[in-house]
Design a protein around this motif. Structure first.
Motif, PDB file in Angstrom:
ATOM      1  N   GLN A  65      70.412  10.628 -11.343  1.00 31.17           N
ATOM      2  CA  GLN A  65      71.889  10.847 -10.439  1.00 31.17           C
ATOM      3  C   GLN A  65      71.763  12.723 -10.178  1.00 31.17           C
ATOM      4  O   GLN A  65      71.423  13.395 -11.595  1.00 31.17           O
ATOM      5  N   LYS A  66      71.289  12.302  -9.138  1.00 30.95           N
ATOM      6  CA  LYS A  66      71.887  14.168  -9.092  1.00 30.95           C
ATOM      7  C   LYS A  66      73.365  14.419  -9.104  1.00 30.95           C
ATOM      8  O   LYS A  66      73.476  14.245  -8.779  1.00 30.95           O
ATOM      9  N   GLY A 123      75.566  10.422  -5.380  1.00 27.51           N
ATOM     10  CA  GLY A 123      74.861   8.947  -5.850  1.00 27.51           C
ATOM     11  C   GLY A 123      73.697   9.202  -7.041  1.00 27.51           C
ATOM     12  O   GLY A 123      73.132   9.962  -7.235  1.00 27.51           O
ATOM     13  N   LEU A 124      73.638   7.779  -7.235  1.00 33.16           N
ATOM     14  CA  LEU A 124      72.772   7.280  -8.013  1.00 33.16           C
ATOM     15  C   LEU A 124      71.527   7.029  -6.971  1.00 33.16           C
ATOM     16  O   LEU A 124      71.645   6.114  -5.843  1.00 33.16           O
ATOM     17  N   ILE A 125      70.130   7.399  -7.449  1.00 39.67           N
ATOM     18  CA  ILE A 125      69.015   7.121  -6.525  1.00 39.67           C
ATOM     19  C   ILE A 125      68.139   6.072  -7.608  1.00 39.67           C
ATOM     20  O   ILE A 125      67.976   6.145  -8.860  1.00 39.67           O
ATOM     21  N   ALA A 130      65.836  17.879 -12.411  1.00 41.08           N
ATOM     22  CA  ALA A 130      66.712  17.809 -13.533  1.00 41.08           C
ATOM     23  C   ALA A 130      68.137  16.545 -12.575  1.00 41.08           C
ATOM     24  O   ALA A 130      68.035  16.168 -11.975  1.00 41.08           O
ATOM     25  N   GLY A 131      68.594  16.392 -13.487  1.00 43.57           N
ATOM     26  CA  GLY A 131      70.022  15.738 -13.597  1.00 43.57           C
ATOM     27  C   GLY A 131      70.466  14.076 -14.319  1.00 43.57           C
ATOM     28  O   GLY A 131      69.776  14.744 -15.114  1.00 43.57           O
ATOM     29  N   ILE A 132      70.814  13.137 -14.071  1.00 45.29           N
ATOM     30  CA  ILE A 132      71.431  11.962 -14.493  1.00 45.29           C
ATOM     31  C   ILE A 132      70.286  10.597 -14.729  1.00 45.29           C
ATOM     32  O   ILE A 132      70.440  10.696 -13.497  1.00 45.29           O
ATOM     33  N   TYR A 133      69.827  10.740 -15.868  1.00 41.25           N
ATOM     34  CA  TYR A 133      69.415   9.902 -15.893  1.00 41.25           C
ATOM     35  C   TYR A 133      69.901   8.681 -16.695  1.00 41.25           C
ATOM     36  O   TYR A 133      71.018   8.673 -17.734  1.00 41.25           O
ATOM     37  N   LEU A 176      69.442  15.899 -18.069  1.00 44.81           N
ATOM     38  CA  LEU A 176      67.816  16.965 -18.439  1.00 44.81           C
ATOM     39  C   LEU A 176      68.138  17.849 -17.666  1.00 44.81           C
ATOM     40  O   LEU A 176      68.688  18.160 -15.919  1.00 44.81           O
ATOM     41  N   MET A 177      68.178  18.992 -17.869  1.00 43.17           N
ATOM     42  CA  MET A 177      67.356  20.435 -16.978  1.00 43.17           C
ATOM     43  C   MET A 177      66.192  20.833 -17.487  1.00 43.17           C
ATOM     44  O   MET A 177      65.767  20.747 -18.795  1.00 43.17           O
TER      45      MET A 177
END
Lengths: 113, 114
Positions: A37-38, A42-44, A84-87, A109-110
């Motif tokens: 998710q950036k 939304g979620l990819i 970067a984003g949320i996993y 994650l950054m």
């Protein structure tokens, strides 16, 4: 409490470094999903693992489902700012009404340029 | 364009008011889900539906209700909103509730209860 535990909760890495995110389940996993998710979006869908020992790759991201099927790891090689984003890891959970799809707490994650 | 649509995109709501978040998909998916995401981290399942006419409670169902009158629509209702329901809400759908079936997500609804 969630049955899927992700670690670490957050991670800051220098661009070019490798990193690993873990997803541990308190129960046997019959299928494990990884999403990204950036921020603010939304979620990819990244990939799905079905069998113990299975490993899949998508560009520089590799995910594995361990033999005992209670843990999955997601490894990023030579990280880039675009990573970067949320996993989030997700799994099917059986219920009387069928299966529901639940998720772990996420890993932010950054990547520092 | 096929996909899953949520409305509204964002909303500021007074505490105590009733609110319905809308979710529509045109992929003829049987299974649909509502999640909330707090502090930009994990998703917690609120309610789900494995087929039209059936619904089930997820991990955090209190204060929310859903209905599934047809395949395409899965609205989420907050009967009397409270500040702790401030969150980003995501709707998702997949072909079926069978294991190992990818889910597709909407873009989210950002709800602030004041």
């Amino acid at each position: 409490s969630q049955e899927l535990e992700q670690s670490p909760q957050s991670l800051i890495v220098q661009e070019g470094k490798n990193l690993t995110i873990n997803c541990t389940s308190s129960k046997t996993l019959y299928g494990l999903y990884w999403y990204k998710q950036k921020y603010g979006e939304g979620l990819i869908f990244l990939m799905m693992l079905q069998k113990g020992g299975e490993e899949k790759s998508h560009e520089k991201i590799t995910a594995k489902l361990d033999e005992k099927k209670q843990q999955s790891s997601l490894h990023i090689t030579a990280s880039q700012p675009s990573h970067a984003g949320i996993y989030l890891c997700g799994a099917d959970k059986a219920d009387d009404a069928g299966n529901m799809l639940t998720f772990g707490g996420g890993t932010r994650l950054m990547v520092k340029p | 364009i096929a996909g899953i649509t949520q409305a509204p995109t964002s909303q500021i709501l007074a505490a105590g008011r009733r609110m319905t978040l809308r979710c529509t998909q045109d992929m003829r998916h049987n299974a649909m889900y509502w999640y909330r995401q707090d502090l930009g981290l994990g998703l917690r399942l609120i309610h789900y539906s494995n087929t039209a006419g059936t619904t089930g409670k997820g991990e955090v169902p209190d204060g929310y209700s859903v209905s599934r009158a047809n395949t395409d629509d899965f609205p989420l209702t907050l009967a009397s909103a409270v500040p702790s329901q401030t969150s980003v809400y995501f709707c998702a759908s997949r072909t079926s509730d069978r294991r190992n079936t990818e889910a597709f997500f909407g873009q989210g609804t950002r709800l602030t209860v004041v």
